[in-house]
Enzyme design. Structure first.
Site, PDB file in Angstrom:
ATOM      1  CD  GLU A  31     -10.762  -2.659  -0.630  1.00  0.00           C
ATOM      2  OE1 GLU A  31     -10.354  -1.485  -0.741  1.00  0.00           O
ATOM      3  OE2 GLU A  31     -10.021  -3.619  -0.380  1.00  0.00           O
ATOM      4  CD  GLU A  40      -7.155  -4.503  -1.199  1.00  0.00           C
ATOM      5  OE1 GLU A  40      -7.541  -3.325  -1.202  1.00  0.00           O
ATOM      6  OE2 GLU A  40      -6.832  -5.122  -0.154  1.00  0.00           O
ATOM      7  CG  PHE A  59      -5.351   4.250  -3.919  1.00  0.00           C
ATOM      8  CD1 PHE A  59      -5.068   5.505  -4.459  1.00  0.00           C
ATOM      9  CD2 PHE A  59      -6.309   4.155  -2.929  1.00  0.00           C
ATOM     10  CE1 PHE A  59      -5.730   6.634  -4.004  1.00  0.00           C
ATOM     11  CE2 PHE A  59      -6.975   5.270  -2.475  1.00  0.00           C
ATOM     12  CZ  PHE A  59      -6.681   6.525  -3.013  1.00  0.00           C
ATOM     13  CG  ASP A  97       0.536   2.176  -4.353  1.00  0.00           C
ATOM     14  OD1 ASP A  97       1.718   2.456  -4.160  1.00  0.00           O
ATOM     15  OD2 ASP A  97      -0.250   2.931  -4.944  1.00  0.00           O
ATOM     16  CG  PHE A  98      -4.699  -0.807  -2.381  1.00  0.00           C
ATOM     17  CD1 PHE A  98      -3.599  -0.195  -1.785  1.00  0.00           C
ATOM     18  CD2 PHE A  98      -5.956  -0.276  -2.127  1.00  0.00           C
ATOM     19  CE1 PHE A  98      -3.749   0.909  -0.962  1.00  0.00           C
ATOM     20  CE2 PHE A  98      -6.112   0.810  -1.296  1.00  0.00           C
ATOM     21  CZ  PHE A  98      -5.008   1.417  -0.712  1.00  0.00           C
ATOM     22  CG  HIS A 105      -2.746   5.179  -0.756  1.00  0.00           C
ATOM     23  ND1 HIS A 105      -2.035   4.745   0.335  1.00  0.00           N
ATOM     24  CD2 HIS A 105      -4.045   4.866  -0.498  1.00  0.00           C
ATOM     25  CE1 HIS A 105      -2.864   4.211   1.229  1.00  0.00           C
ATOM     26  NE2 HIS A 105      -4.083   4.272   0.739  1.00  0.00           N
TER      27      HIS A 105
END
Length: 722
Positions: free
Chosen positions: A426, A457, A480, A482-483, A526
Site C-alpha cells: 500500500e 493485505e 504496520f 499489526d496488519f 498499529h
C-alpha cells in the site's frame, strides 16, 4: 426526479451452444474428452471405495457430476498454463495431468493407452492415500495437490485462499514476459470469501492473464446459494470489477470449452482477467459417498433432475449421434479407464497372506523420518555471497548512513541486481518513498516492477506467494506490523506451510517488510512487533536488524534466500545513524548469526532491534560488565546457539530484553531452550525484560509501562548480578 439506468461496458453474457458447436469439434478430441470423463468418474468411485475400506486417511471430496466443467476447461489449456483449485480438485488435476502426458493427435479410438498417463494417475491416487509415491510424498492428500511439471502449482483447502495465488501466477507471467494463462477454480461458497473479491480486483487492476473459473454447484456444504447472497447471478462479481464475464452450462463440455476459448482469446486480445461461471451440480454430499438428500438439505427430485443431465449419460448419446463412437467403442473407453484406475489401486494395495482385508502395500507409506524435511532450505543459495561484518570494515572505509536511507538504498540496489524482484504494498509508489520513505527512488527507476495495492493485505500477500512459486522474488511492504494479522491466512496457512505440505524441494522466496512503531502513539492496532507470531511457523526466517550495516547485509541475504523471510523494521531506529562500508551495498550478513554488541563477563543479555542500544545504555548506567548479544535472527531455527551457549558458559547469567508485550515476545521460548541446553551453566534464574500483558496504547506513560525499556534492563541487570 429522473432515474437513469446504469449499464456496464464490460462484456457480460450467458453463452449457449447447440448441435452445430458439437459437430464442429474434432472427432478425435471428442473421443479423448469422453475417455477423460470416464477416467475421472472411475477414479473418484475408486477413491470413495478405498475411503470406505479405511485406506484413505482424511476426507474424500468427490467431484462426481462436475467432470464436464473440468475436462472442457482443461481442453483449452496447455501444459505451461497454470491452475490452482480448492479442496475439491481431483477432476481438474486429473484432466491436467493426463493432458500433459498425451502426445499430439492422441486418439483413444485407435491409440493404445499412454503409460506416462497411467503413472500420473497412480501418483495422484497415492497422494490422496497419503503414500510416499504421491506428488507431495503423501503430505498433501486429497486437498493439497501440486505437480509443477503439469502446471499444477498447488491447491489450497482454505476457502478463498487459492484465488490470490493464481493472481500471483499471472503477475509472474506478466513481469517475466511469458505468454501463459492461469486459472483459479473455486465454488459458489468460495466466492463469498473476502479474499476472493480482493483477488479479482487485484487481477483487474494489473490487467493480469488470469481466468477465475467458478463452479457453481449451488451448495457451500449444505447452504444453498440463495442463503449465501441476495444476488445469485454470480457473474456480477466479475462485472462489478470491470472483468469480462461469461456464464455457461457446466454440464455441457463443449459449452465450457467455448467459454474458455472466449476467455483465453479475450486475454490474448485485450488483456485479462476473465470471469467464467459454469453452472453444474455435485451429485454427492460435500465429502464421502452419501447424497445431499440423505442428509436432508436437498430433495430427491432436485437430485434426479440434475442426474438426468449427467455428462456421462448425455455425452455418449451425442457422440453416437455424431458417429464418433458406437456402443462398443464407448464400452471400450470405459474399460480402458476402469483398467487404468484398477491398476493404480492394485499397485498401491495388497491382501496379505494372513488376512482377507485389503491393505496399503508394504513399504508404500513414507518413512516417519521424512516429516521434518522440506520445511525450508539449507541456505546453500547464499554460499557464494560475500560476508562482511561491521567490525571487519576499516575505519577509513566507513561512511555514516541513516537507517531509513539504508532501507531504501538496499531495496533499490537489489532491484538493479535482480530483475525478478518486485515490490508490492500500500502506498509504496507515492509520498516520496511510501509512508516511511523506505521505497524512495524505486518507483522512478522500476515503475513496471512496483505494484501499489488497495487495502487488502490478505489478497496482495497471497498474490506474492503465487508470484514467488512462479519465478518472482516479491518484497511485500506491510505498513504496520499489526496488519500481518489481517494477512494471517496467507502468511501462515499459505507461505508458512506451502513448501512443506507440498513435499519440499522448491523455494518460496517472499520477503515481508513489517514496520514496528510501538512508541509512536498509534495505539493497540498499529504498534505490535509480530515476529513472535511468525516464529510459530518454522518455514519463516525472521531478522530484526539494529544498525544500518546489519540492515543492508541482512536484507541482501533475505533477497537472495529461497525461504520466506520476515524483516522487522523498527521505526525508532529510522533516524539513527551508523557506519556502513563506503560505496558498498553488495555484502551479506549471514542469516542465523548473532553479533556481540558488547563483550563482558558478568552476565549475558540476549536482545535485538531497538533494545540493543537500550541495553548498551543500561549496562553503562548500572556499571555492569554485561555481554550483549544482538541476536539479529529470531526464528527458532535461526538462533545462533553456538554464540549464545559460549556466552552463557562465560557469564553463567542470562537476561532476555525485548520491547514488546510479554505475551507476544520470544523470551519464553528462548528461556525454555536455554534451560534445556545450558542448565548446568546457570548460577541463577533467567530474567526477562518485556512489557506487561497489555498491548501498547496511546497515552505516553501507559505505553511505556506496556513495553520493555532501558530502565527495566538496568534494574534487571542490578538484580541479576547482585
Amino acid at each position: 426526479m429522473q432515474r437513469i439506468p446504469i449499464a456496464t461496458d464490460t462484456p457480460w453474457f450467458r453463452l449457449e451452444v447447440d448441435d452445430a458447436d458439437w459437430a464442429a469439434q474434432d472427432p478425435a478430441a471428442l473421443a479423448r474428452w469422453m475417455e477423460q470423463l470416464l477416467l475421472i468418474r472411475r477414479f473418484e468411485e475408486k477413491i470413495l471405495e478405498l475411503h470406505g475400506q479405511g485406506l484413505v486417511h482424511g476426507p474424500a471430496h468427490a467431484s462426481i457430476g462436475q467432470e464436464a466443467g473440468a475436462v472442457g476447461a482443461m481442453s483449452v489449456l496447455g501444459t505451461g498454463d497454470k491452475l490452482n483449485g480448492t479442496h475439491r480438485a481431483h477432476h481438474q488435476i486429473l484432466a491436467k495431468l493426463v493432458n500433459s502426458a498425451l502426445p499430439d493427435g492422441y486418439d483413444p479410438r485407435r491409440d493404445a493407452p499412454v503409460a506416462p498417463a497411467g503413472d500420473l494417475v497412480r501418483r495422484a491416487m497415492a497422494e490422496i492415500m497419503g503414500l510416499a509415491e504421491g506428488f507431495c510424498g503423501g503430505r498433501g492428500g486429497s486437498m493439497h495437490m501440486r505437480w509443477a511439471p503439469a502446471g499444477i502449482v498447488g491447491t489450497s483447502a482454505i476457502i478463498g485462499g487459492n484465488l490470490p495465488h493464481a493472481v500471483g501466477y499471472g503477475l509472474a507471467d506478466k513481469v517475466l514476459g511469458r505468454e501463459q494463462v492461469s486459472v483459479a477454480f473455486f465454488g459458489d461458497g468460495t466466492l463469498m470469501a473476502g479474499q476472493s473479491m480482493e483477488a479479482i480486483n487485484l487481477a483487474a487492476l494489473y490487467n493480469l492473464p488470469v481466468i477465475f473459473f467458478l463452479e457453481n454447484n449451488f451448495y457451500a456444504v449444505s447452504t444453498h446459494v440463495r442463503e449465501q447472497t441476495r444476488e445469485t447471478r454470480l457473474t456480477t462479481r466479475g462485472a462489478m470489477f470491470g472483468v469480462p464475464s461469461v456464464e455457461c452450462d457446466g454440464m455441457d463440455l463443449v459449452a465450457v470449452r467455448r467459454a474458455m476459448q472466449w476467455a483465453v482469446r479475450t486475454i490474448r486480445e485485450t488483456g485479462g482477467p476473465v470471469f467464467v461461471e459454469a453452472i453444474l451440480y455435485r451429485f454427492l454430499h460435500q465429502s464421502g459417498p452419501l447424497l445431499g438428500s440423505q442428509l436432508g438439505y436437498r430433495g430427491r427430485e432436485e437430485e434426479a433432475a440434475w442426474q438426468a443431465r449427467d455428462p456421462l449419460a448425455t455425452m455418449p448419446a451425442r457422440l453416437k449421434a455424431l458417429g464418433v463412437l458406437d456402443e462398443a467403442g464407448l464400452a471400450a473407453l470405459d474399460a480402458r479407464a476402469t483398467r487404468m484406475v484398477a491398476e493404480a489401486a492394485a499397485a498401491l494395495t495388497e491382501v496379505p497372506r494372513d488376512s482377507n482385508t485389503l491393505q496399503i502395500r508394504a513399504g508404500a507409506f513414507p518413512g516417519t523420518a521424512e516429516i521434518e524435511k522440506g520445511i525450508r532450505g539449507d541456505l546453500s543459495e547464499l554460499a557464494g555471497a560475500r560476508v562482511l561484518e561491521a567490525a571487519s570494515v576499516p575505519a577509513g572505509a566507513r561512511a555514516e548512513m541513516k537507517y531509513i536511507d539504508a532501507i531504501a538504498a538496499t531495496l533499490l540496489r537489489n532491484m538493479e541486481r535482480d530483475p525478478r524482484i518486485v515490490v508490492i504494498g500500500e502506498d509504496v509508489h507515492r509520498l516520496r518513498g511510501g509512508v516511511s520513505g523506505s521505497t524512495r527512488g524505486v518507483m522512478e527507476r522500476f515503475p513496471e516492477r512496483v505494484f501499489p495495492t488497495p487495502i487488502c493485505e490478505n489478497g496482495f500477500t497471497g498474490m506474492a506467494l503465487g508470484a514467488a512459486v512462479c519465478g518472482l522474488r516479491p518484497v511485500v511492504d506491510i505498513m504496520f506490523g499489526d496488519f500481518c494479522i489481517v494477512a494471517a491466512d496467507q502468511m501462515f496457512n499459505g507461505i508458512g506451510k506451502f513448501s512443506h505440505m507440498f513435499g519440499g524441494g522448491f523455494g518460496v522466496p517472499v520477503v515481508v517488510r513489517a514496520r514496528v512503531s510501538p512508541q509512536a502513539g498509534y495505539g493497540s492496532q498499529h504498534s505490535m512487533d509480530p515476529s513472535a507470531l511468525f516464529a510459530l511457523y518454522p518455514a519463516w526466517r525472521i531478522v530484526s536488524p539494529s544498525t544500518p550495516h546489519d540492515y543492508i547485509g541482512l536484507m541482501n541475504a533475505a533477497l537472495r534466500c529461497d525461504d520466506p523471510v520476515l524483516v522487522i523494521e523498527h521505526q525508532d531506529l529510522f533516524q539513527t545513524t551508523g557506519p556502513v562500508p563506503k560505496d558498498d551495498l553488495d555484502y551479506i550478513v549471514p542469516l542465523g548469526r548473532a553479533r556481540t554488541a558488547r563483550p563482558g563477563r558478568a552476565c549475558t543479555v540476549l536482545t535485538y532491534s531497538t533494545m540493543v542500544p537500550a541495553s548498551l545504555r543500561a549496562a553503562e548506567a548500572a556499571g555492569v560488565d554485561a555481554e550483549i548479544l544482538d541476536l539479529r535472527s529470531l526464528d527458532p531455527g535461526g538462533l545462533d546457539w553456538p554464540a549464545i551457549e559460549a556466552s552463557i558458559r562465560r557469564t553463567n547469567r542470562v537476561l532476555i530484553a525485548e520491547q514488546t508485550a510479554r505475551g507476544t515476545s520470544h523470551g519464553a521460548r528462548i528461556a525454555q531452550e536455554i534451560q534445556e541446553r545450558c542448565f548446568d551453566w546457570l548460577d541463577t534464574e533467567i530474567l526477562r525484560v518485556t512489557g506487561g500483558t497489555a498491548a501498547p496504547v496511546v497515552s505516553r506513560p501507559l505505553n511505556l509501562a506496556a513495553l520493555g525499556d532501558a530502565a527495566g534492563i538496568e534494574a534487571a541487570l542490578r538484580r541479576l548480578t547482585a
